[in-house]
Design a protein around this motif. Structure first.
Motif, PDB file in Angstrom:
ATOM      1  N   SER A  73       0.799  -1.218   0.000  1.00 53.92           N
ATOM      2  CA  SER A  73       0.000   0.000   0.000  1.00 53.92           C
ATOM      3  C   SER A  73       0.834   1.271   0.000  1.00 53.92           C
ATOM      4  CB  SER A  73      -0.915   0.001   1.233  1.00 53.92           C
ATOM      5  OG  SER A  73      -0.136  -0.036   2.407  1.00 53.92           O
ATOM      6  N   ARG A  74       2.139   1.152  -0.181  1.00 53.12           N
ATOM      7  CA  ARG A  74       3.004   2.329  -0.111  1.00 53.12           C
ATOM      8  C   ARG A  74       3.422   2.787  -1.496  1.00 53.12           C
ATOM      9  NH1 ARG A  74       6.750   2.262   5.150  1.00 53.12           N
ATOM     10  NH2 ARG A  74       5.447   1.055   6.521  1.00 53.12           N
ATOM     11  N   THR A  75       3.540   4.066  -1.660  1.00 51.31           N
ATOM     12  CA  THR A  75       4.169   4.594  -2.866  1.00 51.31           C
ATOM     13  C   THR A  75       5.672   4.549  -2.654  1.00 51.31           C
ATOM     14  OG1 THR A  75       4.027   6.833  -1.990  1.00 51.31           O
ATOM     15  CG2 THR A  75       2.206   6.066  -3.392  1.00 51.31           C
ATOM     16  N   ALA A  76       6.416   4.959  -3.691  1.00 53.29           N
ATOM     17  CA  ALA A  76       7.863   4.744  -3.672  1.00 53.29           C
ATOM     18  C   ALA A  76       8.541   5.283  -2.420  1.00 53.29           C
ATOM     19  CB  ALA A  76       8.485   5.361  -4.918  1.00 53.29           C
ATOM     20  N   LEU A  77       8.271   6.543  -2.041  1.00 48.69           N
ATOM     21  CA  LEU A  77       8.993   7.163  -0.929  1.00 48.69           C
ATOM     22  C   LEU A  77       8.069   7.608   0.198  1.00 48.69           C
ATOM     23  CD1 LEU A  77      11.642   9.276  -2.877  1.00 48.69           C
ATOM     24  CD2 LEU A  77      11.828   6.950  -2.008  1.00 48.69           C
ATOM     25  N   GLN A  78       6.876   7.059   0.256  1.00 48.06           N
ATOM     26  CA  GLN A  78       5.970   7.412   1.351  1.00 48.06           C
ATOM     27  C   GLN A  78       6.594   7.021   2.694  1.00 48.06           C
ATOM     28  OE1 GLN A  78       1.961   6.048   0.858  1.00 48.06           O
ATOM     29  NE2 GLN A  78       1.470   6.247   3.028  1.00 48.06           N
ATOM     30  N   GLY A  79       6.601   7.951   3.620  1.00 47.13           N
ATOM     31  CA  GLY A  79       7.168   7.681   4.940  1.00 47.13           C
ATOM     32  C   GLY A  79       8.643   7.990   5.055  1.00 47.13           C
ATOM     33  N   LEU A  80       9.261   8.441   3.965  1.00 46.59           N
ATOM     34  CA  LEU A  80      10.690   8.762   4.028  1.00 46.59           C
ATOM     35  C   LEU A  80      10.866  10.175   4.579  1.00 46.59           C
ATOM     36  CD1 LEU A  80      13.602   8.026   3.535  1.00 46.59           C
ATOM     37  CD2 LEU A  80      13.377   8.795   1.164  1.00 46.59           C
ATOM     38  N   ARG A 110      21.718  11.404   1.695  1.00 44.20           N
ATOM     39  CA  ARG A 110      21.549  12.836   1.438  1.00 44.20           C
ATOM     40  C   ARG A 110      21.596  13.136  -0.063  1.00 44.20           C
ATOM     41  NH1 ARG A 110      24.980  13.247   5.910  1.00 44.20           N
ATOM     42  NH2 ARG A 110      26.755  13.687   4.543  1.00 44.20           N
ATOM     43  N   THR A 111      22.492  12.473  -0.768  1.00 41.30           N
ATOM     44  CA  THR A 111      22.577  12.667  -2.210  1.00 41.30           C
ATOM     45  C   THR A 111      21.295  12.200  -2.891  1.00 41.30           C
ATOM     46  OG1 THR A 111      24.982  12.342  -2.155  1.00 41.30           O
ATOM     47  CG2 THR A 111      23.895  12.073  -4.282  1.00 41.30           C
ATOM     48  N   PHE A 112      20.767  11.064  -2.440  1.00 37.82           N
ATOM     49  CA  PHE A 112      19.558  10.507  -3.039  1.00 37.82           C
ATOM     50  C   PHE A 112      18.335  11.374  -2.760  1.00 37.82           C
ATOM     51  CE2 PHE A 112      15.755   7.808  -2.403  1.00 37.82           C
ATOM     52  CZ  PHE A 112      15.554   7.404  -3.722  1.00 37.82           C
ATOM     53  N   THR A 113      18.150  11.805  -1.522  1.00 37.91           N
ATOM     54  CA  THR A 113      16.960  12.591  -1.200  1.00 37.91           C
ATOM     55  C   THR A 113      16.979  13.955  -1.885  1.00 37.91           C
ATOM     56  OG1 THR A 113      17.975  13.386   0.867  1.00 37.91           O
ATOM     57  CG2 THR A 113      16.564  11.426   1.005  1.00 37.91           C
ATOM     58  N   ALA A 114      18.178  14.524  -2.044  1.00 36.61           N
ATOM     59  CA  ALA A 114      18.274  15.791  -2.775  1.00 36.61           C
ATOM     60  C   ALA A 114      17.869  15.595  -4.234  1.00 36.61           C
ATOM     61  CB  ALA A 114      19.698  16.337  -2.682  1.00 36.61           C
ATOM     62  N   TRP A 115      18.317  14.501  -4.822  1.00 40.45           N
ATOM     63  CA  TRP A 115      17.930  14.187  -6.202  1.00 40.45           C
ATOM     64  C   TRP A 115      16.430  13.919  -6.294  1.00 40.45           C
ATOM     65  CZ3 TRP A 115      15.835   9.500  -7.873  1.00 40.45           C
ATOM     66  CH2 TRP A 115      15.682   9.363  -9.262  1.00 40.45           C
ATOM     67  N   ALA A 116      15.882  13.127  -5.355  1.00 42.39           N
ATOM     68  CA  ALA A 116      14.454  12.805  -5.373  1.00 42.39           C
ATOM     69  C   ALA A 116      13.602  14.064  -5.233  1.00 42.39           C
ATOM     70  CB  ALA A 116      14.134  11.806  -4.259  1.00 42.39           C
ATOM     71  N   ARG A 117      14.074  15.012  -4.422  1.00 41.87           N
ATOM     72  CA  ARG A 117      13.347  16.276  -4.276  1.00 41.87           C
ATOM     73  C   ARG A 117      13.341  17.039  -5.605  1.00 41.87           C
ATOM     74  NH1 ARG A 117      10.802  19.985  -4.616  1.00 41.87           N
ATOM     75  NH2 ARG A 117      10.425  21.740  -3.213  1.00 41.87           N
ATOM     76  N   GLY A 120      10.839  15.680  -7.970  1.00 42.90           N
ATOM     77  CA  GLY A 120       9.448  15.776  -7.568  1.00 42.90           C
ATOM     78  C   GLY A 120       8.923  14.551  -6.852  1.00 42.90           C
ATOM     79  N   ALA A 121       9.809  13.600  -6.535  1.00 41.39           N
ATOM     80  CA  ALA A 121       9.383  12.400  -5.827  1.00 41.39           C
ATOM     81  C   ALA A 121       9.217  12.661  -4.330  1.00 41.39           C
ATOM     82  CB  ALA A 121      10.397  11.275  -6.048  1.00 41.39           C
ATOM     83  N   LEU A 122       9.783  13.749  -3.834  1.00 45.30           N
ATOM     84  CA  LEU A 122       9.638  14.159  -2.439  1.00 45.30           C
ATOM     85  C   LEU A 122       9.220  15.624  -2.400  1.00 45.30           C
ATOM     86  CD1 LEU A 122      12.829  12.582  -0.782  1.00 45.30           C
ATOM     87  CD2 LEU A 122      10.465  11.938  -0.299  1.00 45.30           C
ATOM     88  N   SER A 124       9.820  17.567   0.205  1.00 45.43           N
ATOM     89  CA  SER A 124      10.926  18.260   0.870  1.00 45.43           C
ATOM     90  C   SER A 124      12.097  17.302   0.937  1.00 45.43           C
ATOM     91  CB  SER A 124      10.513  18.713   2.281  1.00 45.43           C
ATOM     92  OG  SER A 124      10.170  17.589   3.078  1.00 45.43           O
ATOM     93  N   ASP A 125      13.236  17.809   1.356  1.00 41.56           N
ATOM     94  CA  ASP A 125      14.454  16.996   1.404  1.00 41.56           C
ATOM     95  C   ASP A 125      14.786  16.626   2.844  1.00 41.56           C
ATOM     96  OD1 ASP A 125      16.891  15.793   1.157  1.00 41.56           O
ATOM     97  OD2 ASP A 125      17.946  17.540   0.363  1.00 41.56           O
ATOM     98  N   PRO A 126      14.411  15.411   3.283  1.00 38.27           N
ATOM     99  CA  PRO A 126      14.690  15.016   4.674  1.00 38.27           C
ATOM    100  C   PRO A 126      16.169  14.800   4.937  1.00 38.27           C
ATOM    101  CG  PRO A 126      13.811  13.157   3.459  1.00 38.27           C
ATOM    102  CD  PRO A 126      13.695  14.344   2.552  1.00 38.27           C
ATOM    103  N   GLY A 127      16.937  14.493   3.885  1.00 38.82           N
ATOM    104  CA  GLY A 127      18.368  14.253   4.075  1.00 38.82           C
ATOM    105  C   GLY A 127      19.135  15.498   4.455  1.00 38.82           C
ATOM    106  N   ALA A 128      18.579  16.679   4.124  1.00 33.36           N
ATOM    107  CA  ALA A 128      19.266  17.928   4.450  1.00 33.36           C
ATOM    108  C   ALA A 128      19.405  18.130   5.945  1.00 33.36           C
ATOM    109  CB  ALA A 128      18.516  19.103   3.831  1.00 33.36           C
ATOM    110  N   ARG A 129      18.545  17.467   6.714  1.00 36.75           N
ATOM    111  CA  ARG A 129      18.584  17.613   8.177  1.00 36.75           C
ATOM    112  C   ARG A 129      19.265  16.425   8.851  1.00 36.75           C
ATOM    113  NH1 ARG A 129      13.694  19.131   6.347  1.00 36.75           N
ATOM    114  NH2 ARG A 129      12.686  17.159   6.870  1.00 36.75           N
ATOM    115  N   LEU A 130      19.846  15.552   8.053  1.00 41.40           N
ATOM    116  CA  LEU A 130      20.498  14.361   8.598  1.00 41.40           C
ATOM    117  C   LEU A 130      21.956  14.676   8.892  1.00 41.40           C
ATOM    118  CD1 LEU A 130      20.037  11.306   9.190  1.00 41.40           C
ATOM    119  CD2 LEU A 130      20.952  10.867   6.896  1.00 41.40           C
ATOM    120  N   VAL A 131      22.355  14.486  10.137  1.00 41.73           N
ATOM    121  CA  VAL A 131      23.729  14.745  10.557  1.00 41.73           C
ATOM    122  C   VAL A 131      24.490  13.430  10.551  1.00 41.73           C
ATOM    123  CG1 VAL A 131      25.227  15.609  12.380  1.00 41.73           C
ATOM    124  CG2 VAL A 131      23.008  16.700  11.958  1.00 41.73           C
TER     125      VAL A 131
END
Length: 335
Positions: A73-80, A110-117, A120-122, A124-131
């Motif tokens: 029941s999930r889309t590609a990046l739902q919940g990421l 971080r590289t992947f989430t920036a690309w996904a953003r 249009g697959a995300l 916002s970019d959750p990886g930007a806040r990942l330390v």
């Protein structure tokens, strides 16, 4: 979010990729093409990046979950989100992943989430806040100047007999030490990439970036001997020699990085007390000796093809002893 209980060997990640929901699998395929075709990364780098993202998406989608079935029941990046990224890293840490591995996985995410953003697959970019966890970068093993000289002296002695392999191996060692190029860059060189008149070599580095690197007289002599005596002999004995490759294997094909690693290991191993190393160790050694000789970091960065100065700064430890010596000679309160 089901915790994955399998180890993350390459085979496991292939299975995980095959079991991802179609939307996630398609996104991985698209990202892989982006890395290889648009960014021009090496096959090894693409494989590592994609493996990290398959690990992340497998965790996100519960592949495999306790029942061995995928949620449907999930889309590609739902919940990421950032919390999911942290939970993924926490699971890896609990499974025994080192700080270096966690830092690499964080960077890949971080590289992947920036690309996904951007795609249009995300939203916002959750990886930007990942330390990322800080890693301890061990100092690379390097040869002393006299040890490097001994390696190359022994290699030149072997080439005196004009054996094609010995001539090639000596030219390989001289060029690696003279230029600090990566083993993949060395093996990718073509005849047209070398300008003996100017004593420079044109190198295609990471991301398809080209740079020109100079080399000195010893490397020039070794290359001329290889091109005049060694390469023609291998071409003549091979059924289908590679037409353009600078360095050839015994059967006439382009020289393989594994063969270069063997050459370096054997050559360095012949010098008593020298640290065991491969081609990357000679790259470290070249950078170290450049800095010890007074080269500035920016110049060394350009010669090595580092994308950022931070990578080159790893070598600054070698300047400490030189600075101590200068301090001892120049400071009135040094002694």
């Amino acid at each position: 979010m089901a915790a994955r209980k399998t180890s993350e060997s390459r085979i496991d990640l292939r299975l995980v990729r095959a079991e991802l929901p179609p939307e996630a699998g398609a996104l991985v395929d698209q990202y892989e093409r982006h890395l290889g075709l648009e960014r021009g990364l090496s096959e090894h780098t693409v494989r590592a990046y994609v493996g990290d993202i398959v690990s992340l998406l497998g965790f996100l989608h519960g592949v495999p979950n306790e029942n061995g079935r995928n949620p449907d029941s999930r889309t590609a990046l739902q919940g990421l989100d950032t919390a999911a990224l942290r939970a993924w890293l926490a699971e890896l840490h609990a499974g025994g992943a080192s700080r270096t591995t966690l830092a690499r996985r964080s960077a890949a995410a971080r590289t992947f989430t920036a690309w996904a953003r951007r795609q249009g697959a995300l939203d916002s970019d959750p990886g930007a806040r990942l330390v990322a966890p800080r890693t301890h970068r061990p100092l690379p093993a390097v040869l002393r100047t006299d040890e490097a000289g001994s390696v190359l002296k022994a290699s030149s002695a072997g080439a005196v007999q004009l054996d094609p392999e010995a001539l090639r191996d000596h030219a390989v060692l001289e060029l690696l030490y003279a230029t600090g190029v990566r083993v993949s860059e060395l093996c990718g060189l073509d005849l047209g990439d070398v300008d003996l008149g100017s004593r420079v070599v044109r190198v295609l580095g990471k991301g398809g970036k080209e740079r020109v690197v100079p080399f000195g007289v010893p490397a020039d002599k070794a290359l001329r001997s290889w091109l005049d005596e060694g390469r023609p002999a291998l071409v003549e004995s091979a059924s289908k020699p590679h037409a353009t490759a600078l360095f050839l294997g015994i059967r006439g094909g382009r020289l393989d990085p594994r063969a270069v690693r063997r050459v370096v290991h054997e050559a360095v191993g012949s010098v008593p007390g020298a640290a065991d190393m491969g081609p990357h160790g000679l790259r470290h050694t070249a950078a170290t000796h450049l800095l010890e000789g007074g080269a500035d970091l920016r110049s060394v960065q350009e010669l090595l093809g580092h994308a950022t100065l931070a990578t080159t700064q790893l070598y600054t430890h070698v300047t400490v002893e030189r600075l101590k010596a200068i301090h001892d000679r120049a400071h009135p309160r040094a002694r």
